[in-house]
Design an enzyme around this catalytic site. Structure first.
Site, PDB file in Angstrom:
ATOM      1  CB  SER A 183       7.387  22.682  21.160  1.00  0.00           C
ATOM      2  OG  SER A 183       8.547  22.992  20.849  1.00  0.00           O
ATOM      3  CG  HIS A 211       3.606  20.034  22.278  1.00  0.00           C
ATOM      4  ND1 HIS A 211       3.151  21.384  22.697  1.00  0.00           N
ATOM      5  CD2 HIS A 211       5.084  20.359  22.458  1.00  0.00           C
ATOM      6  CE1 HIS A 211       3.816  22.225  22.993  1.00  0.00           C
ATOM      7  NE2 HIS A 211       5.191  21.675  23.224  1.00  0.00           N
ATOM      8  CE  LYS A 243       3.884  22.931  26.937  1.00  0.00           C
ATOM      9  NZ  LYS A 243       5.442  22.567  26.694  1.00  0.00           N
TER      10      LYS A 243
HETATM   11  C1  LIG Z   1       6.532  23.212  27.400  1.00  0.00           C
HETATM   12  C2  LIG Z   1       7.928  21.962  27.054  1.00  0.00           C
HETATM   13  C3  LIG Z   1       8.551  21.607  27.788  1.00  0.00           C
HETATM   14  C4  LIG Z   1       8.674  22.139  29.360  1.00  0.00           C
HETATM   15  O1  LIG Z   1       7.647  21.766  30.000  1.00  0.00           O
HETATM   16  P1  LIG Z   1       7.259  22.555  31.316  1.00  0.00           P
HETATM   17  O2  LIG Z   1       6.482  21.752  32.080  1.00  0.00           O
HETATM   18  O3  LIG Z   1       6.270  23.820  30.524  1.00  0.00           O
HETATM   19  O4  LIG Z   1       8.589  23.196  32.005  1.00  0.00           O
HETATM   20  C5  LIG Z   1       9.539  20.405  27.417  1.00  0.00           C
HETATM   21  N1  LIG Z   1       9.355  20.157  26.276  1.00  0.00           N
HETATM   22  C6  LIG Z   1       8.693  20.616  25.310  1.00  0.00           C
HETATM   23  C7  LIG Z   1       8.695  20.001  23.828  1.00  0.00           C
HETATM   24  C8  LIG Z   1       7.733  21.490  25.508  1.00  0.00           C
HETATM   25  O5  LIG Z   1       6.718  21.869  24.602  1.00  0.00           O
END
Ligand SMILES: *Cc1c(COP(=O)(O)O)cnc(C)c1O
Length: 391
Positions: A183, A211, A243
């Site tokens: 991320s 992602h 996302k």
């Molecule tokens: C955003 C994210 C999460 C968490 O997801 P949410 O639905 O926002 O709680 C978990 N792992 C990664 C790699 C992320 O980027």
């Protein structure tokens, strides 16, 4: 209000945090998420959302949400196991399993909770979880709350992972855990190698594709499609809707036994309120767009190429990433903050990421691209980066 007995310590830590340039704060957005947004009453060009396909304020998705809210109301009223599970949740689980070629899918209210569920729900004392050091905080936290032994390996270092697996030979069960797309770096987990190692060492494999989902692969199935993994060889996968899908919530895709185990004993599934049905309805609309509108992925790739070429010509330090996460490494925390602020003066907003989110001396601008950006906007960003000399 009474203050805590250790108020002074907390306050000193806050002051210290501010002094070293690690203080975090949120801005207030007015209006929809997008590339041109209004934050703190100021209009800015944003390169810091995870709305990679530009779906967060999509009209069709919004309409699906509104229609469902009109028939279902807003609150789901209970956990999934206690009448919170609506027909939209049910339909979404089936549609995602079909899309991904996995046996079953289980919805979660957030990706954070989905990650806790898998690690804590599938492992016990005597087991070992082995994680990439740069894994998302929610994966590392999943390890912390489980009773399994914790091992970590240096980022993407398969030789080290192999040694960790050997050192864990006496563990009852072993689970390898990795972000699919990292991320803060935008690089990819070497899925084929991870699969080989998991087979060789009789370990499970869990990929957090927060992602990658929607972005990677011809139809947006994510990391497994990027590496052309056969349906029946897929690892356990976590995907988020917050996302590229532009809504909210998350899921775990896996085989029947894993999913049923999570339903029975994953605490972050059992003990929390189901997401509103309208969010599931919106995500169904989103899934359709993700599958059908591959031009969004193509446009995103063109913008990524444009940005990388321009940034290299400016002599900026990029990372090995062809995903919409394009970090520009600055190094020093204060310097990164200064550059972020200088960009903001030009009405351009990028993420300024500092330790402990990233390793020391690797403070960076986290620039994220969206299919909603235009070529002109990317050029604006490059011109601004040149003027603040981010190298
Ligand atoms: C955003 C994210 C999460 C968490 O997801 P949410 O639905 O926002 O709680 C978990 N792992 C990664 C790699 C992320 O980027």
């Amino acid at each position: 209000m009474t203050s805590l007995p250790w108020n002074d310590e907390l306050n000193a830590a806050l002051v210290e945090r501010k002094a070293v340039g690690r203080y975090r704060f949120s801005r207030t957005r007015t209006g929809a998420q997008g590339t041109n947004i209004v934050v703190d009453d100021k209009s800015v060009l944003s390169f810091c959302s995870n709305d990679y396909l530009g779906l967060a304020a999509n009209e069709e998705i919004t309409q699906a949400f509104v229609r469902a809210a009109e028939t279902e109301g807003v609150g789901s009223g209970a956990a999934h196991l206690l009448t919170g599970h609506s027909q939209y949740h049910h339909e979404l689980e089936l549609a995602l399993a079909d899309f991904l070629g996995q046996q079953r899918v289980l919805l979660f209210s957030t990706g954070y909770m989905a990650n806790l569920a898998v690690i804590d729900g599938l492992l016990q004392r005597g087991d070992t979880v082995i994680q990439d050091k740069l894994n998302h905080a929610s994966l590392l936290d999943g390890g912390r709350i489980s009773a399994a032994e914790q091992l970590r390996y240096p980022h993407l270092d398969m030789a080290s992972l192999s040694r960790r697996l050997e050192s864990a030979a006496t563990a009852e069960h072993k689970l390898i855990v990795s972000d699919g797309v990292f991320s803060m770096d935008g690089d990819l987990a070497p899925l084929p190698e991870l699969m080989t190692l998991s087979q060789q060492h009789n370990a499970g494999l869990f990929i957090d594709d927060a992602h990658g989902l929607g972005v990677l692969g011809k139809t947006g199935r994510g990391l497994t499609e990027h590496f052309q993994i056969a349906d029946d060889e897929q690892p356990i996968v976590m995907g988020t809707f917050g996302k590229a899908f532009g809504t909210a919530g998350a899921f775990i895709a896996a085989d029947e036994v894993v999913i049923e185990t999570l339903v029975q004993q994953a605490r972050s599934y059992v003990y929390t309120t189901a997401q509103p049905a309208a969010v599931a309805a919106a995500t169904l609309a989103s899934l359709k767009i993700v599958q059908e509108q591959s031009w969004r992925r193509e446009k995103l790739q063109a913008l990524i190429a444009q940005f990388r070429l321009g940034a290299k010509q400016l002599g900026l330090t990029l990372m090995e990433s062809f995903t919409p996460i394009q970090p520009v490494i600055i190094g020093d925390d204060q310097q990164a903050l200064k550059i972020g602020q200088a960009l903001e003066k030009q009405n351009i907003l990028v993420g300024v990421i500092r330790p402990p989110t990233v390793p020391k001396n690797s403070a960076r601008l986290r620039i994220t691209l969206s299919a909603e950006h235009s070529e002109t906007q990317v050029n604006q960003l490059l011109a601004a980066l040149e003027s603040v000399s981010a190298h």
